[in-house]
Design a protein around this motif. Structure first.
Motif, PDB file in Angstrom:
ATOM      1  N   LEU A  44       0.821  -1.214   0.000  1.00  0.00           N
ATOM      2  CA  LEU A  44       0.000   0.000   0.000  1.00  0.00           C
ATOM      3  C   LEU A  44       0.854   1.262   0.000  1.00  0.00           C
ATOM      4  O   LEU A  44       0.551   2.231  -0.703  1.00  0.00           O
ATOM      5  N   LYS A  45       1.927   1.260   0.771  1.00  0.00           N
ATOM      6  CA  LYS A  45       2.820   2.420   0.799  1.00  0.00           C
ATOM      7  C   LYS A  45       3.478   2.635  -0.558  1.00  0.00           C
ATOM      8  O   LYS A  45       3.617   3.765  -1.021  1.00  0.00           O
ATOM      9  N   SER A  46       3.869   1.551  -1.212  1.00  0.00           N
ATOM     10  CA  SER A  46       4.481   1.629  -2.526  1.00  0.00           C
ATOM     11  C   SER A  46       3.505   2.199  -3.552  1.00  0.00           C
ATOM     12  O   SER A  46       3.851   3.079  -4.342  1.00  0.00           O
ATOM     13  N   VAL A  47       2.283   1.708  -3.516  1.00  0.00           N
ATOM     14  CA  VAL A  47       1.262   2.185  -4.448  1.00  0.00           C
ATOM     15  C   VAL A  47       0.933   3.647  -4.174  1.00  0.00           C
ATOM     16  O   VAL A  47       0.769   4.440  -5.099  1.00  0.00           O
ATOM     17  N   GLU A  48       0.875   4.009  -2.898  1.00  0.00           N
ATOM     18  CA  GLU A  48       0.592   5.397  -2.542  1.00  0.00           C
ATOM     19  C   GLU A  48       1.654   6.334  -3.108  1.00  0.00           C
ATOM     20  O   GLU A  48       1.333   7.399  -3.635  1.00  0.00           O
ATOM     21  N   GLU A  49       2.917   5.920  -3.033  1.00  0.00           N
ATOM     22  CA  GLU A  49       3.997   6.731  -3.587  1.00  0.00           C
ATOM     23  C   GLU A  49       3.830   6.895  -5.090  1.00  0.00           C
ATOM     24  O   GLU A  49       4.045   7.976  -5.631  1.00  0.00           O
ATOM     25  N   GLN A  50       3.443   5.819  -5.764  1.00  0.00           N
ATOM     26  CA  GLN A  50       3.253   5.876  -7.214  1.00  0.00           C
ATOM     27  C   GLN A  50       2.086   6.796  -7.574  1.00  0.00           C
ATOM     28  O   GLN A  50       2.172   7.568  -8.526  1.00  0.00           O
ATOM     29  N   VAL A  51       1.003   6.701  -6.819  1.00  0.00           N
ATOM     30  CA  VAL A  51      -0.184   7.508  -7.101  1.00  0.00           C
ATOM     31  C   VAL A  51       0.095   8.982  -6.832  1.00  0.00           C
ATOM     32  O   VAL A  51      -0.449   9.846  -7.511  1.00  0.00           O
ATOM     33  N   ASN A  52       0.942   9.270  -5.882  1.00  0.00           N
ATOM     34  CA  ASN A  52       1.243  10.650  -5.533  1.00  0.00           C
ATOM     35  C   ASN A  52       2.204  11.324  -6.502  1.00  0.00           C
ATOM     36  O   ASN A  52       2.577  12.470  -6.296  1.00  0.00           O
ATOM     37  N   LYS A  53       2.581  10.643  -7.536  1.00  0.00           N
ATOM     38  CA  LYS A  53       3.445  11.223  -8.558  1.00  0.00           C
ATOM     39  C   LYS A  53       2.630  11.387  -9.831  1.00  0.00           C
ATOM     40  O   LYS A  53       1.769  10.583 -10.152  1.00  0.00           O
ATOM     41  N   ILE A  54       2.897  12.452 -10.553  1.00  0.00           N
ATOM     42  CA  ILE A  54       2.245  12.638 -11.840  1.00  0.00           C
ATOM     43  C   ILE A  54       3.315  12.782 -12.908  1.00  0.00           C
ATOM     44  O   ILE A  54       4.440  13.197 -12.642  1.00  0.00           O
ATOM     45  N   VAL A  55       2.953  12.414 -14.106  1.00  0.00           N
ATOM     46  CA  VAL A  55       3.884  12.540 -15.220  1.00  0.00           C
ATOM     47  C   VAL A  55       3.616  13.877 -15.895  1.00  0.00           C
ATOM     48  O   VAL A  55       2.492  14.196 -16.280  1.00  0.00           O
ATOM     49  N   THR A  56       4.671  14.674 -16.041  1.00  0.00           N
ATOM     50  CA  THR A  56       4.531  15.966 -16.705  1.00  0.00           C
ATOM     51  C   THR A  56       4.556  15.768 -18.212  1.00  0.00           C
ATOM     52  O   THR A  56       4.792  14.664 -18.716  1.00  0.00           O
ATOM     53  N   GLU A  57       4.317  16.840 -18.932  1.00  0.00           N
ATOM     54  CA  GLU A  57       4.288  16.770 -20.395  1.00  0.00           C
ATOM     55  C   GLU A  57       5.601  16.266 -20.976  1.00  0.00           C
ATOM     56  O   GLU A  57       5.616  15.598 -21.994  1.00  0.00           O
ATOM     57  N   ASN A  58       6.731  16.555 -20.341  1.00  0.00           N
ATOM     58  CA  ASN A  58       8.023  16.114 -20.875  1.00  0.00           C
ATOM     59  C   ASN A  58       8.399  14.707 -20.404  1.00  0.00           C
ATOM     60  O   ASN A  58       9.477  14.221 -20.670  1.00  0.00           O
ATOM     61  N   GLY A  59       7.484  14.060 -19.664  1.00  0.00           N
ATOM     62  CA  GLY A  59       7.715  12.677 -19.249  1.00  0.00           C
ATOM     63  C   GLY A  59       8.383  12.514 -17.909  1.00  0.00           C
ATOM     64  O   GLY A  59       8.605  11.392 -17.458  1.00  0.00           O
ATOM     65  N   SER A  60       8.710  13.609 -17.246  1.00  0.00           N
ATOM     66  CA  SER A  60       9.346  13.479 -15.930  1.00  0.00           C
ATOM     67  C   SER A  60       8.279  13.358 -14.853  1.00  0.00           C
ATOM     68  O   SER A  60       7.145  13.784 -15.014  1.00  0.00           O
ATOM     69  N   LEU A  61       8.669  12.766 -13.744  1.00  0.00           N
ATOM     70  CA  LEU A  61       7.752  12.592 -12.619  1.00  0.00           C
ATOM     71  C   LEU A  61       7.890  13.743 -11.643  1.00  0.00           C
ATOM     72  O   LEU A  61       8.992  14.216 -11.374  1.00  0.00           O
ATOM     73  N   GLU A  62       6.765  14.190 -11.138  1.00  0.00           N
ATOM     74  CA  GLU A  62       6.760  15.218 -10.107  1.00  0.00           C
ATOM     75  C   GLU A  62       5.827  14.766  -8.992  1.00  0.00           C
ATOM     76  O   GLU A  62       4.880  14.037  -9.238  1.00  0.00           O
ATOM     77  N   ASP A  63       6.094  15.267  -7.801  1.00  0.00           N
ATOM     78  CA  ASP A  63       5.182  14.994  -6.693  1.00  0.00           C
ATOM     79  C   ASP A  63       3.863  15.692  -6.963  1.00  0.00           C
ATOM     80  O   ASP A  63       3.817  16.827  -7.419  1.00  0.00           O
TER      81      ASP A  63
END
Length: 74
Positions: free
Chosen positions: A51-70
């Motif tokens: 659950l903690k791992s999934v939460e970390e993944q969900v809390n990140k978004i992919v920007t237009e240039n493909g990088s991850l941001e919180d």
């Protein structure tokens, strides 16, 4: 890397529910109760880590240039 430890989250929850029902029934002896309790605690830890791992993944978004941001709610 699929192995016997790679059990689905939902299957772990079902195993945990089964163990809880067995423990609540009071029909198993003390030694088996301790084994079941230990197994249940391992399942709880594994589920919590997932659950903690999934939460970390969900809390990140992919920007237009493909990088991850919180992900931040404003």
């Amino acid at each position: 890397m699929t192995n016997e430890k790679e059990v689905k989250f939902e299957d772990k929850l079902k195993q945990l529910e089964t163990i809880v029902n067995e423990l609540e029934s009071g029909e198993i002896d003390l030694d088996l109760s301790i084994e079941k309790y230990t197994e249940a605690m391992k399942l709880v830890k594994q589920c919590d880590e997932k659950l903690k791992s999934v939460e970390e993944q969900v809390n990140k978004i992919v920007t237009e240039n493909g990088s991850l941001e919180d992900f931040k709610v404003e």
